[in-house]
Design a protein around this motif. Structure first.
Motif, short mmCIF file in Angstrom:
data_model
loop_
_atom_site.label_atom_id
_atom_site.label_comp_id
_atom_site.label_asym_id
_atom_site.label_seq_id
_atom_site.Cartn_x
_atom_site.Cartn_y
_atom_site.Cartn_z
N LYS A 47 -7.24 2.09 -1.04
CA LYS A 47 -6.30 0.93 -0.35
C LYS A 47 -7.21 -0.29 -0.01
CE LYS A 47 -2.47 3.86 0.92
NZ LYS A 47 -2.08 4.61 2.20
N GLN A 83 -5.21 12.41 0.26
CA GLN A 83 -4.90 11.16 0.88
C GLN A 83 -6.24 10.47 1.30
OE1 GLN A 83 -1.94 10.19 2.14
NE2 GLN A 83 -3.11 8.41 2.81
N ASP A 117 -6.82 6.43 0.97
CA ASP A 117 -7.00 5.59 2.01
C ASP A 117 -8.21 4.54 1.59
OD1 ASP A 117 -6.81 4.86 4.71
OD2 ASP A 117 -8.49 6.07 5.09
N ILE A 118 -9.09 5.06 0.72
CA ILE A 118 -10.20 4.19 0.28
C ILE A 118 -9.69 3.35 -0.70
CG2 ILE A 118 -12.53 4.05 -0.44
CD1 ILE A 118 -13.46 6.55 1.21
N GLU A 126 0.87 -1.18 0.19
CA GLU A 126 -0.02 -0.04 0.07
C GLU A 126 0.68 1.37 -0.02
OE1 GLU A 126 -3.00 -0.21 3.08
OE2 GLU A 126 -3.60 -2.21 2.34
#
Lengths: 449, 449
Positions: free
Chosen positions: B75, B68, B72-73, B10
């Motif tokens: 990922k 960001q 984050d989603i 990630e």
């Protein structure tokens, strides 16, 4: 920032399966011949299975090598990701850390190909040309059709008629991989013919479909039988799930889990995740708590008896010592088709009897509510079977103390189960708790051994 | 042993999108107002899109930071695996090495969430409460419903009626994520009402559904519009696919690809994989060959005109310079619903016009044959759209010289398209090549600008 997914590389895939049998507190009761009630020898099983699988079924070694050819195919999708459920944790404001092993990423969409690939490999190696099996909701049938396609074997699937009619997509998936799918009861077997003569509209059941597949395999020289759960060797092949999960938790420096959760129908996805975590517990450790989750509508572990019973409806399979609701128990048609089985894997039953693991039953509507919460946070729409594990994990997470670690098995996705989501969302789904009087009736049919 | 999957962690997810616009040989022609035919300014698009997306649509910077919150989603499923197609290579005995980027692993099962998550994020940031969109086969609608659920926005989806009726599962997926789905033409818009008055059985089309969604968004203060392909900012968000693929090839020390392949409908999955590979080619390199694959039944790039035309049927959207078959071109109902669009992304059209990329059209039956070969070797049952890329990759691999590297985009899985597999397997599928005379008719309707 904490990663959402813990990945292993292909070189880290486990090279051996973990056989829990030699580590059990109480030795496993032997399977018995359905007619003579005498313990079975390998020769009794030879009409059904290749010898390599029979040896695994009875093996006393704790570790069994995974053949390179099997590993090579598993690598199409394995190792599977271990997810940290960050968004779910936030939504339920838990003090716990929740992880789930994502078995939905396999080509067939569940954990089932972990064993179908191994089983077809051993069959092919011993010259088998054709495999017969049954399938309920279709997860197993598609996993076996997939594996047969890769090894170029013919795959005959007896699919419970009510699923055959209601789940055309699963059937089409099997056919896309070259599987031959018949609605069960079918005209292809004598047992099926007899049932259809009695009632041409017989909706079928998993027990009936097993009887048909067994009859098919026994009657043809080129054909063996294959089962997607319950048996020791099937559970063995699934332990790759938990073995990977242990490595994944180690990789990020996470402590050993406090709670391990999976749903149970026949027991294979549960065994897959849980057995490797039980190895130390069987040697005296108290951790982790391990929870098998079943539906209220088919409460094998929570309301059944621990007795010898048949695996199928017609009484053609060996007798095995297990939790059972009676071999002609007919569970209501709940949407988690994979959890509608009257029995439970002997290995899982043994562990439940010895209180090494716990069992818990939930209603389907509470499970669907949790499934929708999961889909709206973690993104994945889960299989109705897996929603039982999700619901249990959420319940455990809500009561958890600071820093507890919970891990569950996401056994499959729900792409072919969306009709049941519609039923839930439209308010038309009903809960059903099997009345104890009816369970007592079907338990009377359990043979005296 | 060669790995089947090349994985990134990630932390290696790209932090910027690649904007190809400033690198084009010929500057992009500006979009024009549908009534005045004057170039559009940001204010003209404000009723439809949040300002951040309008800025991206017109941006001249080659790199744009990914927020960001979006990363984050993403990922949840990204970086996606790059697979080496070892089993497919063996089956077709190619001298080439074939790779495919697996975008089917997203929650909605395709590349579409790469942009839906970004679009919903920017809408939410600017205070939008509700998003209206159209969907054909349902890939885009489910991707947008998924993203709206995560950011807690209301999602209104106009779904082409024929798909609404024939693809209940896609609709249920959207509803499971909380989307509100109406068959288009619907009674919710004036345009829909007028069409239904004319013909209550109007089967709908993507162009009609776009018109309805645009009318909905323009008419409500709390609502914006969202499109799943064609526009510059949509293609921009997809470039994360190719950027990851470049890193993955580097990671294993593979050379730059000789051929890059993706299917094209509106152009977004193609752009996603191909644009990052074109960066150096636009600066003078000859490699790689880049092939956009479309269906014979909707041959926009291979038989259309490069002209200004409307994106929708009613003529409510801006005019954009693109390859088009005419805005009221009605493609036959081929099974690759995502490839049934009369136009093509202006960015992709520009590159085709300048011969930076090639275009190729295939019949659907040859694509299905390749899809089944792929499913039986690599395991994944592909979306009919993606099967066009697979077929092209196989054709290229068969004629390839020793050591050539071919990469294609597996844009999605076919779990909701199995009815079309049945049609193919049962021999009931037909090929259709659009007659040039009919194309000429619909091209006459292209407005004079």
């Amino acid at each position: 920032m904490t990663d959402r997914k813990i990945l292993l590389s292909e070189k880290d895939i486990p090279k051996q399966w973990y056989n829990i049998a030699p580590d059990l507190k109480t030795p496993l009761a032997p399977p018995l011949h359905p007619a003579t009630h005498q313990p079975l020898g390998p020769a009794d099983l030879a009409p059904l299975f290749p010898m390599a699988l029979i040896q695994q079924e009875m093996c006393a070694d704790p570790w069994i090598d995974i053949p390179q050819e099997v590993l090579d195919i598993l690598k199409l999708w394995r190792p599977t990701p271990l997810h940290r459920a960050l968004s779910l944790e936030k939504a339920i404001k838990t003090k716990a850390r929740i992880y789930y092993k994502n078995e939905s990423v396999s080509p067939a969409g569940s954990h089932k190909p972990n064993t179908s690939v191994a089983q077809v490999y051993y069959n092919k190696k011993e010259g088998v040309k054709r495999i017969a099996t049954e399938t309920g909701a279709g997860q197993w049938g598609s996993a076996l059709a997939f594996a047969c396609k890769l090894f170029d074997l013919e795959c005959q699937i007896y699919m419970v008629r009510v699923s055959f009619d209601q789940k055309p997509y699963r059937k089409l998936m099997m056919q896309t991989w070259g599987g031959i799918v018949d609605a069960s009861p079918s005209k292809k077997t004598k047992y099926g013919q007899a049932l259809l003569k009695e009632n041409p509209d017989n909706p079928g059941s998993l027990g009936i479909a097993i009887s048909e597949a067994v009859e098919d395999a026994v009657g043809r020289e080129d054909t063996k039988y294959s089962l997607g759960s319950v048996l020791n060797h099937v559970l063995l092949h699934q332990t790759i799930i938990g073995l990977e999960a242990i490595e994944q938790l180690k990789l990020i420096g996470e402590k050993d889990p406090d709670v391990v959760i999976a749903c149970v129908g026949g027991g294979s996805n549960f065994a897959g995740l849980a057995f490797p975590f039980l190895k130390d517990k069987l040697k005296g450790r108290t951790n982790p708590r391990v929870i098998a989750v079943e539906p209220m509508a088919c409460p094998t572990l929570t309301k059944g008896l621990y007795e010898y019973d048949f695996g199928d409806t017609a009484g053609m399979t060996p007798l095995v010592k297990m939790y059972t609701l009676g071999h002609d128990f007919m569970p209501p048609s709940i949407h988690a088709g994979g959890l509608r089985y009257h029995g439970m894997a002997p290995l899982v039953s043994n562990l439940a009897k010895d209180k090494v693991i716990e069992a818990r039953a939930y209603h389907q509507k509470e499970c669907f509510a949790s499934a929708i919460l999961f889909a709206g946070t973690e993104g994945i729409i889960p299989a109705p079977e897996s929603s039982h594990a999700i619901h249990c994990a959420i319940e455990e997470a809500k009561r958890a103390k600071e820093g507890e670690v919970i891990i569950f098995n996401l056994s499959g996705h729900g792409h072919f189960d969306l009709a049941s989501y519609e039923k839930y969302l439209s308010g038309k789904m009903e809960d059903y708790e099997y009345p104890m009087e009816l369970i007592k009736e079907s338990l009377k049919k359990v043979p005296k051994v």
